[in-house]
Write an enzyme that holds these catalytic residues in place. Structure first.
Site, mmCIF file in Angstrom:
data_model
loop_
_atom_site.group_PDB
_atom_site.id
_atom_site.type_symbol
_atom_site.label_atom_id
_atom_site.label_comp_id
_atom_site.label_asym_id
_atom_site.label_seq_id
_atom_site.Cartn_x
_atom_site.Cartn_y
_atom_site.Cartn_z
ATOM 1 N N GLN A 32 0.839 -1.219 0.000
ATOM 2 C CA GLN A 32 0.000 0.000 0.000
ATOM 3 C C GLN A 32 0.864 1.254 0.000
ATOM 4 O OE1 GLN A 32 -3.468 -1.120 2.957
ATOM 5 N NE2 GLN A 32 -1.555 -1.900 3.798
ATOM 6 N N HIS A 63 -11.882 3.688 17.950
ATOM 7 C CA HIS A 63 -11.337 2.518 18.658
ATOM 8 C C HIS A 63 -12.146 2.176 19.905
ATOM 9 C CE1 HIS A 63 -7.431 3.541 16.418
ATOM 10 N NE2 HIS A 63 -7.922 2.440 15.887
ATOM 11 N N GLU A 107 -2.868 -8.858 10.768
ATOM 12 C CA GLU A 107 -2.614 -7.656 9.949
ATOM 13 C C GLU A 107 -1.783 -8.092 8.740
ATOM 14 O OE1 GLU A 107 -3.172 -4.212 9.656
ATOM 15 O OE2 GLU A 107 -1.879 -4.599 7.896
ATOM 16 N N ASP A 139 -2.991 -12.471 5.669
ATOM 17 C CA ASP A 139 -4.278 -12.009 5.144
ATOM 18 C C ASP A 139 -5.371 -12.514 6.089
ATOM 19 O OD1 ASP A 139 -6.042 -12.568 1.957
ATOM 20 O OD2 ASP A 139 -6.707 -11.734 3.873
ATOM 21 N N GLY A 140 -6.162 -11.588 6.594
ATOM 22 C CA GLY A 140 -7.202 -11.967 7.553
ATOM 23 C C GLY A 140 -8.201 -12.938 6.971
ATOM 24 N N ASP A 157 -11.211 -4.455 11.497
ATOM 25 C CA ASP A 157 -10.722 -3.067 11.478
ATOM 26 C C ASP A 157 -9.923 -2.883 10.180
ATOM 27 O OD1 ASP A 157 -8.317 -1.190 13.508
ATOM 28 O OD2 ASP A 157 -9.789 -0.549 11.990
ATOM 29 N N THR A 159 -9.230 -1.562 6.002
ATOM 30 C CA THR A 159 -9.335 -0.434 5.089
ATOM 31 C C THR A 159 -10.675 -0.558 4.369
ATOM 32 O OG1 THR A 159 -8.026 -1.885 3.648
ATOM 33 C CG2 THR A 159 -6.871 -0.039 4.679
ATOM 34 N N PRO A 164 -6.085 -4.635 -0.651
ATOM 35 C CA PRO A 164 -6.092 -5.842 0.192
ATOM 36 C C PRO A 164 -7.328 -5.953 1.074
ATOM 37 C CG PRO A 164 -4.409 -4.259 0.920
ATOM 38 C CD PRO A 164 -4.926 -3.759 -0.378
HETATM 39 N N1 SAM Z 1 -9.624 2.943 10.992
HETATM 40 C C1 SAM Z 1 -9.381 2.587 9.609
HETATM 41 C C2 SAM Z 1 -10.646 2.656 8.819
HETATM 42 O O1 SAM Z 1 -11.716 2.794 9.417
HETATM 43 O O2 SAM Z 1 -10.562 2.617 7.587
HETATM 44 C C3 SAM Z 1 -8.724 1.233 9.539
HETATM 45 C C4 SAM Z 1 -7.390 1.285 10.194
HETATM 46 S S1 SAM Z 1 -6.271 0.004 10.004
HETATM 47 C C5 SAM Z 1 -4.865 0.928 9.588
HETATM 48 C C6 SAM Z 1 -6.695 -0.850 8.497
HETATM 49 C C7 SAM Z 1 -5.725 -2.008 8.324
HETATM 50 O O3 SAM Z 1 -6.307 -3.066 7.559
HETATM 51 C C8 SAM Z 1 -4.413 -1.656 7.576
HETATM 52 O O4 SAM Z 1 -3.340 -1.760 8.481
HETATM 53 C C9 SAM Z 1 -4.330 -2.670 6.439
HETATM 54 O O5 SAM Z 1 -3.008 -3.089 6.165
HETATM 55 C C10 SAM Z 1 -5.197 -3.784 6.999
HETATM 56 N N2 SAM Z 1 -5.710 -4.746 6.017
HETATM 57 C C11 SAM Z 1 -6.233 -4.481 4.795
HETATM 58 N N3 SAM Z 1 -6.582 -5.631 4.179
HETATM 59 C C12 SAM Z 1 -6.282 -6.657 5.040
HETATM 60 C C13 SAM Z 1 -6.419 -8.072 4.983
HETATM 61 N N4 SAM Z 1 -6.943 -8.676 3.895
HETATM 62 N N5 SAM Z 1 -6.024 -8.799 6.059
HETATM 63 C C14 SAM Z 1 -5.499 -8.188 7.159
HETATM 64 N N6 SAM Z 1 -5.326 -6.841 7.273
HETATM 65 C C15 SAM Z 1 -5.720 -6.086 6.217
#
Ligand code: SAM
Length: 283
Positions: A32, A63, A107, A139-140, A157, A159, A164
């Site tokens: 990203q 949060h 994450e 990957d979650g 939580d 993106t 991703p």
């Molecule tokens: N508060 C933010 C919002 O509401 O958009 C989200 C914050 S957090 C930084 C989002 C996280 O999701 C990022 O660190 C990103 O790398 C992670 N992420 C995205 N796709 C993912 C996946 N498939 N598996 C695990 N983590 C993922």
């Protein structure tokens, strides 16, 4: 002279911009575009792929709500799964619950964790060092598909549904989350700003509704998420969990000894009251 403004690119026809003071990091991670900069109003700000993810100034709203609402509604949470959450704010709030024995955080992008610890330490506030925290870089979506553990609360939580994060809004992912929940467990999700992302709301509601006895939303205003209040997906097989009164939650909140800046038991109960335009969209 670099442009002193950071322009979000989430929407084609409206956008918000943030004055950029000191830029602490700006580069592509393996997955990203990541930038962390200082803003006079919001403090340090992190954005991924053109979308603000969290700020020191208002991270507490998002949060606190996405952790305390499901954990206090459930009442007997011992194991939590966080999918995403790279900045560590969700992890920190889950660990404030002394009865929570383990928080697994999955994450996908290690750089987000490392750079958040380095440049946004106030958000995770040491949570990654807590012996109850279990950080998995994966990957979650794959994790919930393959894992054999069960969780009382799962917090997505993520993106927004592109890059991703897209897989974290699919019915297959929600079905695998349901399979990872203990009986009476709760799944909550970051589900966008309904005024500007109504399709995301409707799609999640339809998909969650096909899998869970009770699928709905709760809301809270996150100042740096443009477009009005944010919706959080709520899914469980116990419809009573969403209907608890503030008076029912109050003793649990008191016993937990939480210091909050947004969450209160009255806010908890009221956050499930949805405005007419959202109710119409969900019919
Ligand atoms: N508060 C933010 C919002 O509401 O958009 C989200 C914050 S957090 C930084 C989002 C996280 O999701 C990022 O660190 C990103 O790398 C992670 N992420 C995205 N796709 C993912 C996946 N498939 N598996 C695990 N983590 C993922």
């Amino acid at each position: 002279m670099t442009d002193p403004w950071y322009d979000e690119t989430l929407y084609p026809d409206v956008a918000q911009r943030f004055r950029m003071g000191r830029v602490l990091y700006r580069d592509k991670t393996a997955l990203q575009d990541l930038v962390i900069f200082e803003n006079p109003v919001l403090g340090r700000v992190m954005a991924l792929d053109g979308v603000v993810q969290t700020t020191e100034g208002d991270e507490f709203v998002y949060h606190e709500m996405l952790t305390h609402v499901p954990i206090l509604a459930h009442g007997r949470v011992r194991r939590v799964l966080i999918v995403g959450g790279g900045d560590g704010g969700m992890l920190r709030r889950c660990l404030e619950h002394r009865d929570v024995e383990r928080v697994t955080m999955v994450e996908i992008d290690r750089s987000v964790v490392d750079l958040s610890i380095q440049h946004l330490p106030s958000i995770s506030a040491g949570a990654f060092d807590d012996p109850r925290a279990d950080l998995v870089i994966a990957d979650g979506c794959a994790f919930v598909k393959d894992a054999d553990q069960r969780f009382d609360v799962i917090i997505v939580d993520s993106t927004d549904p592109h890059g991703p994060g897209a897989v974290l809004f699919t019915e297959a992912f929600y079905a695998d989350c349901r399979a990872r929940l203990t009986p009476g467990g709760v799944l909550v999700t970051q589900n966008g700003v309904p005024f500007l992302q109504p399709d995301e709301l409707k799609t999640s509601h339809r998909r969650l509704g096909r899998l869970f006895a009770d699928a709905s939303f709760f809301v809270a205003p996150v100042p740096s998420y443009y477009g009005g209040f944010m919706a959080f997906g709520w899914a469980t097989d116990d419809p009573a969990l969403r209907r608890q009164t503030a008076d029912a939650i109050r003793p649990r909140f008191a016993a937990a000894g939480l210091k909050t800046r947004y969450y209160t038991p009255d806010i908890h109960a009221a956050s499930f009251a949805l405005p007419a335009f959202m109710q119409d969209a969900l019919r």
